[in-house]
Motif scaffolding. Structure first.
Motif, short mmCIF file in Angstrom:
data_model
loop_
_atom_site.label_atom_id
_atom_site.label_comp_id
_atom_site.label_asym_id
_atom_site.label_seq_id
_atom_site.Cartn_x
_atom_site.Cartn_y
_atom_site.Cartn_z
N ALA A 72 0.83 -1.09 -0.04
CA ALA A 72 0.07 -0.11 0.43
C ALA A 72 0.92 1.10 -0.02
O ALA A 72 2.27 1.87 0.72
N ALA A 73 0.46 2.11 -0.66
CA ALA A 73 1.42 3.70 -1.70
C ALA A 73 0.65 4.34 -0.42
O ALA A 73 -0.43 4.59 -0.11
N PRO A 74 1.44 5.64 0.16
CA PRO A 74 0.78 6.72 0.32
C PRO A 74 -0.21 7.46 -1.25
O PRO A 74 0.13 7.57 -1.88
N PRO A 75 -1.52 7.85 -0.42
CA PRO A 75 -2.44 8.30 -1.61
C PRO A 75 -1.62 9.42 -2.37
O PRO A 75 -1.10 10.60 -1.60
N PRO A 76 -1.96 9.54 -3.13
CA PRO A 76 -1.43 10.39 -4.37
C PRO A 76 -2.24 12.27 -3.87
O PRO A 76 -3.10 12.13 -3.15
N SER A 77 -0.96 12.89 -4.40
CA SER A 77 -1.21 13.70 -4.29
C SER A 77 -0.89 15.18 -5.45
O SER A 77 -0.12 14.99 -6.02
N ASP A 78 -1.64 16.80 -5.17
CA ASP A 78 -0.59 17.27 -6.25
C ASP A 78 0.20 17.96 -6.04
O ASP A 78 0.84 18.33 -5.38
N THR A 79 0.88 17.53 -6.90
CA THR A 79 2.74 17.53 -7.83
C THR A 79 2.71 19.77 -6.67
O THR A 79 3.91 19.23 -6.60
N GLU A 80 1.85 20.12 -7.35
CA GLU A 80 2.40 21.66 -6.65
C GLU A 80 1.78 21.88 -5.62
O GLU A 80 2.97 22.57 -4.79
N GLN A 81 0.73 21.75 -5.51
CA GLN A 81 0.10 21.87 -3.68
C GLN A 81 0.33 20.89 -2.84
O GLN A 81 0.27 21.49 -1.86
N GLY A 82 0.49 19.63 -2.92
CA GLY A 82 0.74 19.08 -2.56
C GLY A 82 -0.41 18.85 -1.95
O GLY A 82 -0.29 18.03 -0.24
N ALA A 129 -4.09 16.29 -1.50
CA ALA A 129 -4.62 15.12 -1.06
C ALA A 129 -5.33 14.79 -2.86
O ALA A 129 -6.31 15.43 -2.82
N LEU A 130 -5.42 14.08 -3.85
CA LEU A 130 -5.88 13.85 -4.41
C LEU A 130 -7.25 13.06 -4.15
O LEU A 130 -8.67 13.47 -4.86
N VAL A 131 -7.22 12.52 -2.76
CA VAL A 131 -7.80 11.56 -2.92
C VAL A 131 -8.37 11.20 -1.37
O VAL A 131 -7.59 11.82 0.18
N ARG A 132 -9.52 11.11 -0.66
CA ARG A 132 -9.46 10.75 0.82
C ARG A 132 -9.80 9.17 1.19
O ARG A 132 -10.95 8.99 0.28
N LEU A 133 -9.18 8.86 2.31
CA LEU A 133 -9.47 7.69 3.30
C LEU A 133 -10.39 7.85 3.90
O LEU A 133 -10.06 8.34 4.86
N THR A 134 -11.49 6.67 3.63
CA THR A 134 -12.05 6.22 5.07
C THR A 134 -11.97 4.58 4.76
O THR A 134 -11.99 4.47 4.51
N ASN A 135 -12.63 4.36 6.22
CA ASN A 135 -13.24 3.26 6.75
C ASN A 135 -14.30 3.21 7.52
O ASN A 135 -14.59 3.30 8.53
N PRO A 136 -15.44 2.79 6.65
CA PRO A 136 -16.86 3.03 7.19
C PRO A 136 -17.09 2.19 7.49
O PRO A 136 -18.25 1.34 6.91
N GLU A 137 -16.64 1.39 8.84
CA GLU A 137 -17.42 -0.01 9.31
C GLU A 137 -18.25 -0.12 9.18
O GLU A 137 -18.81 -1.03 9.15
N ASP A 145 -11.47 13.78 -4.85
CA ASP A 145 -11.44 15.10 -4.18
C ASP A 145 -11.05 15.89 -5.46
O ASP A 145 -10.39 16.51 -6.25
N LEU A 146 -12.76 16.38 -6.13
CA LEU A 146 -12.73 17.13 -7.41
C LEU A 146 -12.18 18.81 -7.45
O LEU A 146 -11.78 18.69 -8.37
N ALA A 147 -12.41 18.91 -5.66
CA ALA A 147 -11.85 20.24 -5.89
C ALA A 147 -10.34 20.10 -6.04
O ALA A 147 -10.09 21.05 -6.53
N VAL A 148 -9.30 20.19 -5.73
CA VAL A 148 -8.07 19.71 -5.81
C VAL A 148 -8.26 19.19 -7.33
O VAL A 148 -6.90 19.41 -7.92
N SER A 149 -8.19 17.74 -7.47
CA SER A 149 -7.84 17.31 -9.05
C SER A 149 -8.01 18.35 -10.79
O SER A 149 -7.67 17.82 -11.29
#
Length: 372
Positions: free
Chosen positions: A67-77, A79-87, A155-159
């Motif tokens: 498992a790798a860290p979630p991807p992030s925007d290369t310029e602003q740093g 995160a492009l995604v939000r991770l949750t564990n909705p148990e 996260d569309l606002a960032v993507s």
């Protein structure tokens, strides 16, 4: 094709997919071999099926890298995604036909091992269509919980970027992450990235993004699930629909669903609400979304708890204040009769609550309810 030539072809394809780390390609080659060898080489077919099915017995499936860290925007740093564990994600309240389709999808996913052994791939993509508030995101969260997969939300606002080529690059990184890490990837507001390619107002980049999505949906690995959701299906490129294995249209809740949503939102206060009152309030809220109905019930609970207003009265007050068609005779009559049968309010009290004279209330009480 001779048996020897076919075996050589499969070996070459398996080696190529394995060395390149293409899990989906490897899976498809093995599935093809399982089906093709079922009659001529049943032992080999069975062994391949057991091997493939064994990987489906775990949540991670065929994992090619840790498992790798979630991807992030290369310029602003960011995160492009939000991770949750909705148990503890609550089960959505669905119409019977949608509920049946969802249950079948879950059954096929949980039965992936058996399907793969027989040479069939479990479904891995879902398109959710529906008006705002119909429970698309809630359904995605619940699916994630039921399948034991972490939820990854784009996260569309960032993507989405105004820079040429940046949006496509961000989307590709998100998709690559979901491919490498078994999860349920939710692409909300899907119409923002999957618009019709014949839309003359869009730039060429979005048209290229649609082509990328079409290819991704064809090759999506079975160990992850891709769920896309949109309020505007008319904006989607027609070719997109055909790539999803399951398309669900989430309608506005019906009468039974509206009552069930109120009952659940009421929590412990539900025991003080009579079924007849919930049905009557549900009739008044016809055409409302599930999220709106939940909001109304929660507002009624707050009114009850903060001002000691009986919960039935608080609910009726909130329903009437939100119902633009509260003057409807059938809707108003149902509410009045439900309040009266609760046995807690006089005719005058009911009139004050619904804004009608005692004589009007009496008129509705004497009138037989409409069943048409």
């Amino acid at each position: 094709m001779s048996r020897t030539k076919a075996s050589r072809t499969w070996l070459e394809q398996i080696a190529e997919a394995g060395l390149s780390g293409d899990a989906r390609r490897l899976e498809l080659v093995i599935l093809n071999a399982i089906r093709s060898l079922r009659k001529s080489e049943p032992d080999v077919s069975h062994s391949l099926g057991d091997l493939l099915g064994k990987h489906a017995d775990t949540v991670s499936g065929i994992r090619w890298q840790p498992a790798a860290p979630p991807p992030s925007d290369t310029e602003q740093g960011m995160a492009l995604v939000r991770l949750t564990n909705p148990e503890d994600a609550p089960a959505p309240i669905l119409t019977p036909d949608v509920a049946n389709a969802v249950e079948q999808f879950i059954a096929e996913r949980k039965g992936a091992s058996r399907l793969l052994k027989e040479g069939y791939s479990p479904p891995s993509s879902v398109l959710l269509l529906g008006a705002p508030g119909t429970g698309k995101t809630m359904l995605a969260r619940w699916l994630s919980s039921q399948l034991g997969l972490p939820l990854v939300v784009q996260d569309l606002a960032v993507s989405i970027s105004s820079l040429l080529g940046k949006t496509g690059f961000n989307l590709r990184r998100t998709l690559d992450y979901a491919r490498a890490n078994p999860c349920l990837l939710l692409l909300d507001e899907f119409d923002a990235i999957a618009k019709r390619r014949d839309d003359s107002t869009e730039l060429g980049e979005l048209k290229r993004i649609v082509n990328v999505l079409l290819k991704e949906l064809e090759d999506w690995p079975s160990h992850s699930v891709l769920v896309a959701a949109t309020n505007h299906p008319e904006l989607l490129d027609p070719a997109i629909n055909r790539r999803f294995q399951l398309i669900l249209r989430l309608p506005l809740p019906g009468a039974e669903e509206r009552a069930a949503i109120m009952l659940r939102a009421a929590g412990r206060l539900a025991e003080d609400l009579q079924p007849s009152l919930l049905r009557a309030c549900g009739e008044s809220l016809s055409g409302f979304s599930g999220s709106d109905i939940e909001r109304i019930m929660q507002a009624a609970a707050r009114r009850h708890l903060s001002r000691d207003t009986p919960i039935s009265e608080a609910l009726v007050s909130e329903v009437l204040s939100n119902d633009d068609d509260s003057s409807s005779r059938d809707s108003l009559g149902s509410l009045i009769r439900a309040l009266r049968t609760s046995g807690t309010m006089t005719v005058r009290d009911i009139g004050t609550l619904v804004g009608r004279s005692p004589s009007t209330v009496q008129h509705h009480l004497k009138k037989e309810p409409s069943h048409g």
